[in-house]
Design a protein around this motif. Structure first.
Motif, short mmCIF file in Angstrom:
data_model
loop_
_atom_site.label_atom_id
_atom_site.label_comp_id
_atom_site.label_asym_id
_atom_site.label_seq_id
_atom_site.Cartn_x
_atom_site.Cartn_y
_atom_site.Cartn_z
N SER A 1 18.83 -36.84 32.15
CA SER A 1 17.76 -35.97 32.64
C SER A 1 18.24 -35.30 33.91
O SER A 1 18.97 -35.91 34.71
CB SER A 1 16.51 -36.81 32.93
OG SER A 1 15.52 -36.05 33.58
N TYR A 2 17.84 -34.06 34.12
CA TYR A 2 18.32 -33.32 35.29
C TYR A 2 18.03 -34.08 36.58
O TYR A 2 18.89 -34.15 37.46
CB TYR A 2 17.68 -31.93 35.33
CG TYR A 2 18.24 -31.07 36.45
CD1 TYR A 2 19.39 -30.30 36.24
CD2 TYR A 2 17.66 -31.06 37.72
CE1 TYR A 2 19.93 -29.54 37.27
CE2 TYR A 2 18.20 -30.31 38.76
CZ TYR A 2 19.33 -29.55 38.52
OH TYR A 2 19.87 -28.80 39.55
N TRP A 3 16.83 -34.66 36.68
CA TRP A 3 16.49 -35.30 37.96
C TRP A 3 17.25 -36.62 38.16
O TRP A 3 17.31 -37.15 39.26
CB TRP A 3 14.99 -35.46 38.10
CG TRP A 3 14.37 -36.70 37.56
CD1 TRP A 3 13.92 -36.89 36.30
CD2 TRP A 3 14.06 -37.90 38.29
NE1 TRP A 3 13.37 -38.15 36.18
CE2 TRP A 3 13.44 -38.78 37.39
CE3 TRP A 3 14.25 -38.32 39.60
CZ2 TRP A 3 13.01 -40.05 37.75
CZ3 TRP A 3 13.83 -39.59 39.96
CH2 TRP A 3 13.22 -40.44 39.04
N HIS B 1 24.91 -34.53 36.30
CA HIS B 1 25.80 -33.40 36.61
C HIS B 1 26.40 -33.53 38.02
O HIS B 1 27.51 -33.06 38.27
CB HIS B 1 25.04 -32.07 36.49
CG HIS B 1 23.89 -31.92 37.42
ND1 HIS B 1 22.71 -32.64 37.30
CD2 HIS B 1 23.72 -31.14 38.53
CE1 HIS B 1 21.87 -32.29 38.27
NE2 HIS B 1 22.47 -31.40 39.03
N GLU C 1 14.92 -33.27 26.57
CA GLU C 1 15.87 -32.79 27.58
C GLU C 1 17.23 -32.46 26.97
O GLU C 1 18.26 -32.54 27.62
CB GLU C 1 16.00 -33.85 28.68
CG GLU C 1 14.72 -33.97 29.50
CD GLU C 1 14.59 -35.30 30.24
OE1 GLU C 1 15.09 -36.32 29.72
OE2 GLU C 1 13.96 -35.32 31.30
N TYR D 1 19.53 -30.01 28.73
CA TYR D 1 20.32 -30.56 29.83
C TYR D 1 21.55 -31.30 29.29
O TYR D 1 22.64 -31.20 29.86
CB TYR D 1 19.46 -31.51 30.67
CG TYR D 1 20.22 -32.18 31.80
CD1 TYR D 1 20.73 -31.42 32.85
CD2 TYR D 1 20.42 -33.55 31.81
CE1 TYR D 1 21.43 -32.03 33.89
CE2 TYR D 1 21.11 -34.17 32.84
CZ TYR D 1 21.62 -33.40 33.89
OH TYR D 1 22.32 -34.00 34.90
N TYR E 1 24.18 -28.87 28.52
CA TYR E 1 24.84 -28.43 29.76
C TYR E 1 25.87 -29.47 30.21
O TYR E 1 27.01 -29.12 30.59
CB TYR E 1 23.80 -28.20 30.86
CG TYR E 1 24.37 -28.17 32.25
CD1 TYR E 1 25.26 -27.17 32.65
CD2 TYR E 1 24.03 -29.15 33.18
CE1 TYR E 1 25.79 -27.15 33.94
CE2 TYR E 1 24.56 -29.15 34.46
CZ TYR E 1 25.44 -28.14 34.84
OH TYR E 1 25.96 -28.14 36.10
N THR F 1 18.34 -36.73 41.83
CA THR F 1 18.22 -35.56 42.70
C THR F 1 16.90 -35.53 43.45
O THR F 1 16.65 -34.64 44.26
CB THR F 1 18.36 -34.26 41.89
OG1 THR F 1 17.34 -34.22 40.88
CG2 THR F 1 19.72 -34.19 41.22
#
Length: 384
Positions: free
Chosen positions: A215-217, A221, A245, A248, A251, A289
């Motif tokens: 997950s982005y949060w 990455h 997700e 993501y 990505y 993040t």
């Protein structure tokens, strides 16, 4: 000593951090208590295999799929919430209290008190912020807590402060951290560790582990960007996407296929052998993040006797003494993370010292026995 009769309620049957903590609590009180779930899933047999009684009160996908950022959509679920609350009130007869293990479970349990159910304890495991909770959902949850919760247990001081900042009553709050049994980490064999590393074909390269859903949060990455200029470092990503997700994940895979990272990122998906995987790593990374309510993998990494590097926010600040029991870096700062990884690579004695002190801290402050005693003290203050 006579145990209180607790009806543990959770809306989900997946195995997130909250549910892993619920397993420990439900097992400890299994002689007198039971678990009520709003859906079936892997959590049910896991509990039943431990001798915990589990019942189901089926909820629709409209309820189960409602996001905490859903805003006005939440209002459309009120009739069904009331129906489920009536069933919970019926199931709760004969119990001393209801332990709501999630926000959705708490809302239902709060409504159940209007139908004669016993006192409700909300175990709040999320930092209530505008980023993750719509204004309406924050208002509903906090208002119901102030009105109907006998106690709000929080998994960190950071979680408690966010609840109070959102309008929650400070007098309701008691901190009960997550607890851990170190046995599964202490018994991992050298052979099992070597098998993991052999399966990855990494030789003596440095292995950094990140254990979280994709997950982005959660910031996978950030770690991949941090190791771009560290060619001796490999990464295992343990977890997968859960809540739509996939974009993501695409990505991340594009990033991992860049020339600087190619063949250095290993995708392991969800795994049951977390202690062995962590022991096979050289470093454990936590890269969220945004502030994490607790940071379960931080303590697990410490119990694996590995140096842990974590984002400096939320519950992580309560789990790590920077430079002693772990290392911290600013949220989202891949350069700072790269520097911390390099510091551990360059000074193995320092890395070992960090790992040793982290292990002692985790064993002392977050042992399952210590946390169960903390939970027991908190609920004994409730007038049932």
């Amino acid at each position: 000593m006579k145990q209180p009769k607790i009806l543990f309620v959770d809306h989900t049957a997946t195995l997130g951090g909250a549910e892993l903590s619920l397993i420990d609590l439900a097992f400890a009180y299994r002689r007198s208590s039971q678990v009520l779930l709003f859906t079936d899933g892997i959590l049910r047999p896991r509990l039943e295999n431990l001798g915990v009684t589990v019942k189901l009160v089926e909820a629709s996908q409209q309820i189960l799929g409602l996001r905490t950022s859903g805003g006005l959509k939440a209002l459309k679920t009120i009739p069904e919430l009331w129906r489920i609350a009536r069933q919970v009130a019926t199931e709760a007869k004969g119990f001393d209290l209801i332990h709501a293990n999630s926000q959705k479970a708490f809302i239902v349990a709060a409504l159940a008190t209007l139908q004669g159910s016993p006192p409700v304890v909300w175990h709040l495991r999320d930092i209530i912020t505008a980023k993750h909770f719509s204004r309406l959902n924050r208002r509903i949850a906090v208002t119901l807590a102030n009105q109907f919760a006998t106690k709000v247990l929080v998994n960190s001081q950071a979680t408690g402060k966010a609840f109070i900042a959102a309008g929650g009553k400070a007098s309701l709050v008691s901190v009960v951290y997550n607890g851990f049994d170190s046995a599964s980490f202490d018994c991992v064999s050298t052979q099992a560790i070597q098998q993991i590393r052999d399966s990855l074909a990494i030789g003596n390269k440095i292995l950094v582990g990140l254990f979280s859903r994709l997950s982005y949060w959660k910031g996978q990455h950030i770690l991949l960007l941090a190791i771009k200029q560290l060619p001796q470092v490999h990464v295992i990503l343990v977890g997968d996407a859960l809540f739509g997700e996939e974009e993501y994940v695409s990505y991340l895979k594009t990033l991992a296929n860049e020339p600087e990272l190619k063949e250095r990122v290993h995708w392991l998906g969800f795994r049951d052998d977390i202690p062995t995987l962590m022991k096979a790593c050289d470093i454990i990374a936590h890269t969220s993040t945004e502030p994490e309510p607790f940071g379960r993998v931080i303590v697990e990494g410490q119990l694996a006797q590995k140096p842990v590097i974590a984002s400096a926010a939320g519950g992580a600040l309560e789990l790590i003494e920077d430079g002693k029991t772990g290392l911290l870096f600013p949220l989202g700062d891949q350069i700072a993370l790269q520097q911390q990884i390099q510091k551990l690579i360059d000074d193995s004695a320092f890395a070992d010292k960090i790992a040793h002190h982290g292990y002692i801290s985790a064993k002392t402050n977050f042992s399952l026995e210590t946390i169960l005693n903390s939970f027991d003290r908190a609920i004994k203050t409730i007038d049932t």
